[in-house]
Motif scaffolding. Structure first.
Motif, PDB file in Angstrom:
ATOM      1  N   GLN A 106       0.847  -1.190   0.000  1.00 32.68           N
ATOM      2  CA  GLN A 106       0.000   0.000   0.000  1.00 32.68           C
ATOM      3  C   GLN A 106       0.886   1.243   0.000  1.00 32.68           C
ATOM      4  O   GLN A 106       1.845   1.319   0.756  1.00 32.68           O
ATOM      5  CB  GLN A 106      -0.892   0.007   1.242  1.00 32.68           C
ATOM      6  CG  GLN A 106      -1.879   1.129   1.301  1.00 32.68           C
ATOM      7  CD  GLN A 106      -2.989   0.998   0.275  1.00 32.68           C
ATOM      8  OE1 GLN A 106      -3.523  -0.089   0.073  1.00 32.68           O
ATOM      9  NE2 GLN A 106      -3.327   2.080  -0.372  1.00 32.68           N
ATOM     10  N   GLU A 107       0.568   2.175  -0.856  1.00 36.01           N
ATOM     11  CA  GLU A 107       1.228   3.480  -0.843  1.00 36.01           C
ATOM     12  C   GLU A 107       0.632   4.278   0.307  1.00 36.01           C
ATOM     13  O   GLU A 107      -0.589   4.427   0.393  1.00 36.01           O
ATOM     14  CB  GLU A 107       0.988   4.208  -2.168  1.00 36.01           C
ATOM     15  CG  GLU A 107       1.789   5.466  -2.343  1.00 36.01           C
ATOM     16  CD  GLU A 107       3.247   5.201  -2.682  1.00 36.01           C
ATOM     17  OE1 GLU A 107       4.076   6.027  -2.261  1.00 36.01           O
ATOM     18  OE2 GLU A 107       3.557   4.206  -3.348  1.00 36.01           O
ATOM     19  N   LEU A 108       1.477   4.739   1.226  1.00 39.62           N
ATOM     20  CA  LEU A 108       1.016   5.529   2.357  1.00 39.62           C
ATOM     21  C   LEU A 108       1.606   6.925   2.286  1.00 39.62           C
ATOM     22  O   LEU A 108       2.784   7.101   1.967  1.00 39.62           O
ATOM     23  CB  LEU A 108       1.426   4.885   3.684  1.00 39.62           C
ATOM     24  CG  LEU A 108       0.848   3.509   4.017  1.00 39.62           C
ATOM     25  CD1 LEU A 108       1.374   3.015   5.364  1.00 39.62           C
ATOM     26  CD2 LEU A 108      -0.670   3.543   4.016  1.00 39.62           C
ATOM     27  N   ASN A 109       0.767   7.896   2.571  1.00 36.05           N
ATOM     28  CA  ASN A 109       1.196   9.284   2.665  1.00 36.05           C
ATOM     29  C   ASN A 109       1.339   9.663   4.129  1.00 36.05           C
ATOM     30  O   ASN A 109       0.784   9.002   5.011  1.00 36.05           O
ATOM     31  CB  ASN A 109       0.190  10.206   1.981  1.00 36.05           C
ATOM     32  CG  ASN A 109       0.109   9.941   0.494  1.00 36.05           C
ATOM     33  OD1 ASN A 109       1.120   9.907  -0.193  1.00 36.05           O
ATOM     34  ND2 ASN A 109      -1.091   9.727  -0.008  1.00 36.05           N
ATOM     35  N   GLN A 110       2.034  10.758   4.371  1.00 33.37           N
ATOM     36  CA  GLN A 110       2.195  11.218   5.739  1.00 33.37           C
ATOM     37  C   GLN A 110       0.823  11.432   6.377  1.00 33.37           C
ATOM     38  O   GLN A 110      -0.090  11.954   5.756  1.00 33.37           O
ATOM     39  CB  GLN A 110       2.997  12.512   5.761  1.00 33.37           C
ATOM     40  CG  GLN A 110       3.467  12.898   7.129  1.00 33.37           C
ATOM     41  CD  GLN A 110       4.447  14.063   7.077  1.00 33.37           C
ATOM     42  OE1 GLN A 110       4.481  14.828   6.133  1.00 33.37           O
ATOM     43  NE2 GLN A 110       5.250  14.173   8.105  1.00 33.37           N
ATOM     44  N   ASN A 111       0.681  10.953   7.610  1.00 32.13           N
ATOM     45  CA  ASN A 111      -0.540  11.022   8.431  1.00 32.13           C
ATOM     46  C   ASN A 111      -1.632  10.033   8.035  1.00 32.13           C
ATOM     47  O   ASN A 111      -2.698  10.047   8.646  1.00 32.13           O
ATOM     48  CB  ASN A 111      -1.096  12.447   8.508  1.00 32.13           C
ATOM     49  CG  ASN A 111      -0.134  13.370   9.212  1.00 32.13           C
ATOM     50  OD1 ASN A 111       0.454  13.009  10.226  1.00 32.13           O
ATOM     51  ND2 ASN A 111       0.065  14.557   8.659  1.00 32.13           N
ATOM     52  N   ASP A 112      -1.416   9.180   7.020  1.00 31.33           N
ATOM     53  CA  ASP A 112      -2.368   8.093   6.766  1.00 31.33           C
ATOM     54  C   ASP A 112      -2.382   7.189   7.988  1.00 31.33           C
ATOM     55  O   ASP A 112      -1.352   6.983   8.635  1.00 31.33           O
ATOM     56  CB  ASP A 112      -1.965   7.270   5.539  1.00 31.33           C
ATOM     57  CG  ASP A 112      -2.345   7.935   4.224  1.00 31.33           C
ATOM     58  OD1 ASP A 112      -3.149   8.892   4.247  1.00 31.33           O
ATOM     59  OD2 ASP A 112      -1.825   7.494   3.181  1.00 31.33           O
TER      60      ASP A 112
END
Length: 138
Positions: A106-112
């Motif tokens: 999974q691609e995660l962004n900051q604060n996900d």
């Protein structure tokens, strides 16, 4: 041609439930930290059961949940959306343990935020028998 070095921040967590017990339509708190690197706010994870991404990137999320209950099922949630469903085997004998396991990228962004959720009511085995691991790979 100059060489460009890419630095990947090391981020990883492996956690287990502190103890065995029933979970009912709730976030499964796997707060017994076995390993962590690159995570600054472990207290928030322990209190909420939600992993908060601090370094954006591509992650492997892996969960293995052992239950004694028939028809147990759990989801992986990200930011309030189901990203994986895992069914733990039908149990015809009250003394049989079964494990449901899943691994996703999974691609995660900051604060996900990522967490495990018990969809019904079942007996969750603690200790090393149930595990959540999240590792940044890129």
């Amino acid at each position: 041609m100059p060489t460009v070095e890419i630095t990947i921040e090391r981020v990883a967590i492996t956690a287990h439930p502190l103890s065995s017990g029933s979970v009912t339509r709730n976030i499964m708190k796997l707060s017994d930290m076995q390993y962590s690197v690159g995570i600054t706010n472990l207290a928030a994870y322990r209190n909420t059961g939600k992993f908060t991404c601090e370094q954006e990137g591509l992650y492997i999320i892996s969960a293995s949940v052992m239950s004694l209950s028939s028809g147990a099922e759990f989801y992986i949630y990200m930011n309030g959306n189901i990203i994986s469903e895992t069914y733990i085997a039908q149990n015809n004998n009250n003394n049989e343990k079964h494990t449901g396991a899943v691994t996703i990228t999974q691609e995660l962004n900051q604060n996900d935020k990522v967490w495990l959720y018990a969809t019904g009511s079942f007996y969750l085995y603690g200790g090393l028998q149930s595990t959540l691991t999240i590792v940044k790979i890129k």
